[in-house]
Design an enzyme around this catalytic site. Structure first.
Site, PDB file in Angstrom:
ATOM      1  N   HIS A  63      -6.451 -23.371 -61.194  1.00  0.00           N
ATOM      2  CA  HIS A  63      -5.146 -22.834 -62.231  1.00  0.00           C
ATOM      3  C   HIS A  63      -4.755 -21.490 -61.672  1.00  0.00           C
ATOM      4  CE1 HIS A  63      -6.557 -26.539 -64.113  1.00  0.00           C
ATOM      5  NE2 HIS A  63      -5.335 -26.820 -64.514  1.00  0.00           N
ATOM      6  N   ASP A 111     -16.245  -6.339 -43.057  1.00  0.00           N
ATOM      7  CA  ASP A 111     -15.084  -5.914 -42.100  1.00  0.00           C
ATOM      8  C   ASP A 111     -15.138  -4.220 -41.999  1.00  0.00           C
ATOM      9  OD1 ASP A 111     -12.734  -6.219 -40.818  1.00  0.00           O
ATOM     10  OD2 ASP A 111     -11.712  -5.057 -42.565  1.00  0.00           O
TER      11      ASP A 111
END
Length: 161
Positions: A81, A132
């Site tokens: 949700h 990263d």
């Protein structure tokens, strides 16, 4: 075939994917804490600690990325949700002995469904961001042990491991 009554709330009685209806659930204070780890080479770890990576302050960027990840959880996990989070906090602990960083995320809100997925997503996105930011120095880093440590609120009550 398992269904809702047997514990899988995201599968309906016909075995189809199902977004749980939380309409009738009470609004309560809810909180979840998750953690994970990223281990790396001594060189990458030292650069992280000394804030000398070419891409900048990797922990600050990972913190922002983790917060953003928690806020985007429902866009990434199909049956989650969309939630109005009231707080997302990320903390990093430098573990010198193992060249590891412990990533911990806490998410909370007043709502009708829990925030475990948001806390897990925050940890995951922060870990991926660290990867990263540091991969040019160490492409062999390992992200591990992502799990929920505790949750508070809701029908099932509080628990921690």
């Amino acid at each position: 075939m398992q269904n809702q009554s047997e514990g899988l709330t995201h599968v309906n009685e016909h075995g189809k994917a199902n977004m749980v209806d939380v309409t009738d659930k009470l609004i309560t204070q809810r909180q979840a804490v998750a953690e994970g780890y990223i281990s790396m080479s001594t060189q990458a770890f030292t650069m992280l600690k000394d804030n000398t990576h070419a891409k900048g302050d990797v922990l600050s960027i990972a913190r922002i990325a983790g917060i953003q990840g928690a806020k985007k959880c429902s866009e990434l996990i199909p049956l989650c949700h969309p939630l109005m989070l009231s707080k997302v906090q990320l903390d990093f602990k430098i573990l010198d002995v193992d060249n590891k960083v412990r990533i911990q995320a806490m998410c909370k809100l007043a709502g009708q469904t829990g925030v475990e997925m948001e806390a897990l997503t925050a940890v995951s996105v922060a870990a991926l961001t660290l990867f990263d930011m540091c991969k040019a120095v160490d492409p062999h880093m390992v992200i591990s042990d992502i799990k929920v440590l505790s949750k508070q609120g809701g029908k099932s009550g509080d628990w921690s491991c």
